[in-house]
Design a protein around this motif. Structure first.
Motif, PDB file in Angstrom:
ATOM      1  N   ARG A  89       0.811  -1.219   0.000  1.00 36.62           N
ATOM      2  CA  ARG A  89       0.000   0.000   0.000  1.00 36.62           C
ATOM      3  C   ARG A  89       0.845   1.270   0.000  1.00 36.62           C
ATOM      4  N   SER A 114      -0.065  -1.371 -13.721  1.00 32.66           N
ATOM      5  CA  SER A 114      -1.057  -2.217 -13.056  1.00 32.66           C
ATOM      6  C   SER A 114      -0.560  -3.658 -12.943  1.00 32.66           C
ATOM      7  N   ASP A 168      -2.517   4.285  -7.819  1.00 32.62           N
ATOM      8  CA  ASP A 168      -2.348   4.281  -6.374  1.00 32.62           C
ATOM      9  C   ASP A 168      -3.546   3.671  -5.656  1.00 32.62           C
ATOM     10  N   GLU A 169      -4.359   2.891  -6.394  1.00 33.51           N
ATOM     11  CA  GLU A 169      -5.510   2.217  -5.809  1.00 33.51           C
ATOM     12  C   GLU A 169      -5.216   0.728  -5.646  1.00 33.51           C
ATOM     13  N   TYR A 170      -5.636   0.170  -4.536  1.00 30.61           N
ATOM     14  CA  TYR A 170      -5.360  -1.218  -4.217  1.00 30.61           C
ATOM     15  C   TYR A 170      -6.651  -1.902  -3.766  1.00 30.61           C
ATOM     16  N   ARG A 171      -6.872  -3.124  -4.218  1.00 31.21           N
ATOM     17  CA  ARG A 171      -7.987  -3.926  -3.757  1.00 31.21           C
ATOM     18  C   ARG A 171      -7.442  -5.271  -3.308  1.00 31.21           C
ATOM     19  N   ASP A 211     -14.818  -3.431  -8.143  1.00 28.91           N
ATOM     20  CA  ASP A 211     -14.475  -2.022  -8.336  1.00 28.91           C
ATOM     21  C   ASP A 211     -13.561  -1.817  -9.537  1.00 28.91           C
ATOM     22  N   PHE A 212     -12.743  -2.830  -9.837  1.00 29.54           N
ATOM     23  CA  PHE A 212     -11.773  -2.703 -10.929  1.00 29.54           C
ATOM     24  C   PHE A 212     -12.252  -3.351 -12.220  1.00 29.54           C
TER      25      PHE A 212
END
Length: 342
Positions: A206, A213, A232-235, A252-253
């Motif tokens: 994180r 990606s 900068d987004e993480y799931r 979400d992705f």
């Protein structure tokens, strides 16, 4: 078509510069020849030719982020350059070839397939560029901590297992904008150098500024997780067992997935085959039983002679409990298992 007969095994302990110097010295001629082959074979893959001079700005932008976010790896890249007789730009380019290729060549037949259960992570490595002649296994460590790392063409990281019992694998996923940042292969090496478990790896991920990606798959003795990254987004998906191919799993992705329809169909087929194979494996399956799953079409992608197409250039089974890396270089249906242990 190239041969997988040139597998290198490099053992090094010490400070980051020393690790890089040992790596570069061991592969000096191989890396020089690779870079001289169409600028690290990029000009065999891209629609427009590139040059070291033309890439200098992008390399510098990535290097600034690498130095800021993982200074020890920046030192190791400098050691790699010195040991192999390369410029710093050349040694850095080896770490970010996939970012230079970018979205240009979206896979239509295959790419890496990963699955994990507590203590074990197994995956195919599907790459273009005929990289099965560039395979190396790095046994690297500092201060009593060690990692076994699968590497291609001077990469400091790709996938691996460390002496704390953490195994790390990956998939290519396509989403968001790619730009100057930390190449995911270096992020994985950073995890192997610093993380001790799935949870500590997630916390570390994180904080890292990814250049592109990816999906990072993690396993330790008690569980697994998959971390999907766009910018900068993480799931994060935690599970007893995990399977991942090349499409996003998090809702979400999923709507931001850039795979074309052919690549997505391939990814779905491989996902279903891997999930079925994993369910059928006994809890104490040995490496060859895992390789039997990884060797099945459509998970295993054969060479069709086109350097631009992704194909299976290696298959790996990581034993996190015992600190071992089992490797079949090249097409896993055609090669014998080679094992390395910490």
């Amino acid at each position: 078509m190239t041969t997988a007969a040139k597998l290198a095994h490099i053992v090094a302990q010490g400070e980051p510069y020393d690790l890089g110097f040992a790596h570069g010295s061991a592969l000096r001629k191989r890396l020089r020849d690779f870079l001289d082959d169409g600028v690290a074979r990029l000009n065999h893959l891209l629609p427009t030719a590139v040059s070291m001079a033309g890439l200098a700005g992008d390399i510098a932008a990535h290097r600034a982020v690498i130095t800021r976010s993982t200074p020890r790896l920046a030192d190791e890249i400098a050691g790699l350059a010195a040991g192999a007789g390369l410029t710093l730009d050349e040694a850095t380019l080896l770490q970010l070839r996939r970012e230079v290729v970018g979205y240009q060549r979206i896979p239509t037949r295959g790419d890496c397939t990963v699955y994990a259960r507590p203590g074990v992570l197994a995956q195919t490595v599907d790459l273009n560029g005929n990289l099965d002649d560039q395979i190396a296994v790095l046994d690297v460590g500092h201060g009593g901590r060690r990692a076994l790392v699968l590497s291609f063409a001077g990469l400091l990281g790709y996938l691996g297992v460390n002496s704390c019992g953490l195994a790390v694998g990956l998939n290519l996923v396509l989403g968001g904008r790619w730009g100057p940042g930390l190449p995911p292969y270096l992020a994985i090496r950073h995890l192997l150098d610093t993380a001790t478990s799935v949870e500590s790896a997630i916390a570390t991920l994180r904080s890292l500024p990814f250049a592109s990606s990816r999906a990072i798959v993690l396993a330790d003795a008690t569980g697994t997780a998959c971390v999907e990254v766009i910018g900068d987004e993480y799931r994060v998906t935690r599970a007893r067992e995990s399977v991942h191919t090349n499409h996003f799993l998090d809702p979400d992705f999923a709507g931001r997935d850039e795979l074309n329809v052919f690549a997505r169909n391939s990814s779905l087929r491989r996902f279903e085959t891997a999930a079925s194979g994993l369910r059928a494996l006994p809890a104490n399956a040995d490496p060859d039983e895992h390789f039997s799953v990884l060797s099945r079409p459509p998970i295993c992608v054969a060479d069709d002679g086109d350097i631009r197409r992704e194909r299976t250039v290696a298959a790996v089974v990581l034993d996190a409990r015992n600190g071992a890396l089992h490797l079949r270089p090249g097409d896993p249906r055609l090669s014998a298992t080679q094992s390395f242990a910490l």
